[in-house]
Design an enzyme around this catalytic site. Structure first.
Site, short mmCIF file in Angstrom:
data_model
loop_
_atom_site.label_atom_id
_atom_site.label_comp_id
_atom_site.label_asym_id
_atom_site.label_seq_id
_atom_site.Cartn_x
_atom_site.Cartn_y
_atom_site.Cartn_z
N GLY A 123 33.01 36.32 53.02
CA GLY A 123 33.10 37.41 52.27
C GLY A 123 33.99 37.46 51.02
O GLY A 123 34.61 36.37 50.80
N GLY A 162 36.94 37.97 49.70
CA GLY A 162 38.39 37.90 49.99
C GLY A 162 39.35 38.40 48.76
O GLY A 162 40.45 38.86 48.99
N ARG A 163 38.63 38.39 47.69
CA ARG A 163 39.61 38.78 46.40
C ARG A 163 38.71 39.68 45.37
O ARG A 163 38.99 39.15 44.23
CB ARG A 163 40.41 37.69 45.98
CG ARG A 163 39.42 36.54 45.31
CD ARG A 163 40.25 35.52 44.53
NE ARG A 163 39.59 34.60 44.09
CZ ARG A 163 39.85 33.72 43.11
NH1 ARG A 163 40.86 34.03 42.37
NH2 ARG A 163 38.69 32.84 42.58
N ASP A 173 46.11 35.69 48.98
CA ASP A 173 46.48 37.12 48.46
C ASP A 173 45.63 37.98 47.68
O ASP A 173 46.10 39.15 47.34
CB ASP A 173 47.78 36.70 47.59
CG ASP A 173 47.62 35.67 46.28
OD1 ASP A 173 46.40 35.75 46.03
OD2 ASP A 173 48.59 35.26 45.59
N ARG A 182 32.94 41.10 36.30
CA ARG A 182 31.67 40.16 36.28
C ARG A 182 30.54 41.17 36.27
O ARG A 182 30.50 42.24 37.02
CB ARG A 182 31.70 39.19 37.59
CG ARG A 182 30.65 38.25 37.60
CD ARG A 182 31.00 36.96 38.25
NE ARG A 182 30.87 37.30 39.58
CZ ARG A 182 31.58 36.47 40.62
NH1 ARG A 182 31.80 35.27 40.26
NH2 ARG A 182 31.69 36.70 41.92
N ASP A 211 27.41 29.68 50.06
CA ASP A 211 27.84 31.41 49.53
C ASP A 211 27.91 31.17 48.04
O ASP A 211 28.25 32.33 47.38
CB ASP A 211 29.22 31.52 50.14
CG ASP A 211 30.19 30.53 49.91
OD1 ASP A 211 29.81 29.43 50.41
OD2 ASP A 211 31.32 30.86 49.39
N ASP A 218 30.01 31.92 40.10
CA ASP A 218 31.27 31.22 40.40
C ASP A 218 31.58 29.93 39.79
O ASP A 218 31.28 28.69 39.96
CB ASP A 218 31.44 30.84 41.88
CG ASP A 218 31.51 32.13 42.80
OD1 ASP A 218 31.94 33.15 42.19
OD2 ASP A 218 31.16 32.21 43.94
#
Length: 488
Positions: free
Chosen positions: A92, A94-95, A127, A178, A254, A264
């Site tokens: 998923g 995460g950031r 983080d 993005r 992913d 990515d």
């Protein structure tokens, strides 16, 4: 609070509404001292935004997700994935956050997505933040890929948050805004299938079909037709990567989109010296995602995708498996056709050149390039110059292998290659690894000029211009072996 952007740009929340099981409502982290670093004016206009408005305080806040435009309902997307072959059931965003979707000036639905906007429920101990260098890298490389005509997510902006982020060093925190046709991934389907909820899987497939391949809905077996279209899109995409010498670096499931867009840009790089086994990612120890392995990796990912869709292909498992295997087997022919067609264009050869002649010439050239350490991009561009009668650039590239190259070139020239067609297929400028690194280092000292100059070169990659020789030249010998990192 609503940001004052541009009245006619309305955000939608189709993904969040239609697939709430895959959408976790979330808010972006605050930014103590936001500052816009780069804005893609042309893309902003294409999306319907006024660039001048986006440069204002409210516009910058929207690009960070700290002020929401009308209709935006930010969510972190859930997905699973095979990472270097190992299955992770819960990855998923995460950031990252999906702000929502907008309809651009050509009527296309586009995701507006934030990267580096803070921890989410999927952060897995991270983080949730991003730092300036990797976000600038994605901006530069994704816009270069777009200019090369390769399907890709795009970069609208890079914004500093005003927060320092601890990595190996303390670095300036940053958010990339993005833009994508969607952020649906193979991993999205892996997550849905793992829930055991076949109705969710069906709704996800219907959502993807409506968004990306609406004609599949008219097929006798819509879900199989959908899968076949994804296979074709990915085969053509990876062929385009190979034609320009692009190494993605982390082809996990992913990181494979349903739309067929490149996504990515972490440990990515372009070939300098031609090496089929080139690996740039610091974590790809086994070379799983090396340059030559990219087509195989894509096929493997698509087989995992097929596994998620088996219940939708047919009620009978044997029938479903047979259909899936046949569809996956279509990857190779589509890839080969796209790659051969592209290589014919790069060599300027017409379609009536016999396949065995073409294959022999191409094989001999690639062998010469590998043995002599010839620069991949410069070699193909220099061939066009060679075909016009200027032999020096190509001979300089091949050095001691010059006599062998002359012999090869004699056979190639006998086929009357089209130099103008070659110029349209072979870029002069790519995001050279050493130039990207120089630009990122300068940006850390608040000097954006190297980034802007590099962007100006690579966003018009086929047009040779005076004063840009350094952008058409391979890395200096003291640059050494290039290693890239995921940028987390």
């Amino acid at each position: 609070m609503n940001a004052t952007t541009q009245a006619e740009v309305t955000f939608g929340n189709r993904f969040a509404r239609e697939l709430p099981e895959l959408a976790r409502p979330w808010e972006a982290e605050s930014a103590p001292a936001p500052r816009l670093v780069l804005l893609n004016d042309d893309l902003a206009v294409e999306l319907g935004f006024d660039p001048n408005v986006l440069r204002g305080d409210d516009g910058v806040a929207m690009l960070l997700g700290t002020r929401l435009p009308e209709g935006a309902t930010p969510v972190a997307q859930a997905y699973a994935g095979h990472q270097f072959g190992q299955y992770s059931p819960r990855l998923g965003d995460g950031r990252a956050l999906l702000l929502g979707e907008v309809t651009d000036t050509r009527g296309r639905l586009r995701d507006i997505h934030l990267k580096g906007s803070g921890r989410t429920a999927f952060a897995r101990g991270g983080d949730g933040r991003a730092v300036l260098g990797p976000m600038l890298r994605e901006f530069i490389v994704s816009e270069a890929m777009h200019a090369l005509g390769i399907p890709t997510t795009r970069s609208l902006s890079v914004t500093l948050t005003g927060r320092q982020v601890q990595r190996d060093d303390v670095l300036p925190g940053s958010v990339l805004t993005r833009v994508a046709s969607s952020h649906l991934r193979v991993g999205s389907f892996q997550f849905a299938r793992a829930t055991g909820d076949l109705e969710l899987l069906r709704r996800l497939a219907d959502h993807a079909i409506a968004r990306h391949f609406p004609s599949a809905a008219e097929a006798a077996n819509p879900y199989l037709a959908f899968f076949e279209r994804v296979v074709s899109a990915q085969a053509k995409l990876v062929a385009q990567w190979m034609l320009v010498g692009f190494v993605h670096g982390v082809m996990n499931t992913d990181n494979m989109t349903i739309s067929g867009e490149t996504i990515d840009y972490g440990p990515c790089a372009f070939l300098d010296a031609f090496d089929p086994d080139a690996v740039f990612s610091s974590i790809d120890i086994q070379g799983r995602y090396s340059f030559r392995n990219q087509p195989h990796a894509a096929g493997w990912n698509l087989a995992r995708f097929a596994e998620t869709l088996l219940p939708l292909f047919a009620d009978d498992e044997d029938t479903a498996v047979a259909s899936a295997e046949q569809a996956v087997s279509g990857f190779g022919p589509v890839y080969q056709e796209a790659w051969v067609s592209g290589m014919r264009s790069k060599l300027g050869l017409p379609g009536d050149v016999a396949p065995d002649t073409f294959e022999r010439l191409l094989g001999e050239l690639l062998t010469l390039m590998q043995r002599s350490g010839a620069d991949y991009t410069s070699t193909f561009r220099a061939l066009g110059t060679y075909a016009r009668g200027n032999r020096t650039p190509a001979l300089d590239i091949f050095g001691e292998a010059g006599p062998a190259f002359r012999t090869w070139a004699q056979a190639w020239l006998a086929l009357s290659p089209n130099a103008s067609a070659m110029d349209a297929a072979n870029p002069v400028y790519i995001p050279r690894n050493h130039l990207v690194e120089e630009a990122l280092e300068a940006a850390l000292d608040d000097d954006l000029e190297p980034t802007r100059r590099l962007l100006a070169a690579v966003t018009a990659p086929f047009d040779e211009r005076p004063g840009l020789d350094c952008y058409a030249t391979g890395a200096p010998q003291d640059f050494g072996d290039y290693v890239t990192f995921c940028g987390t």
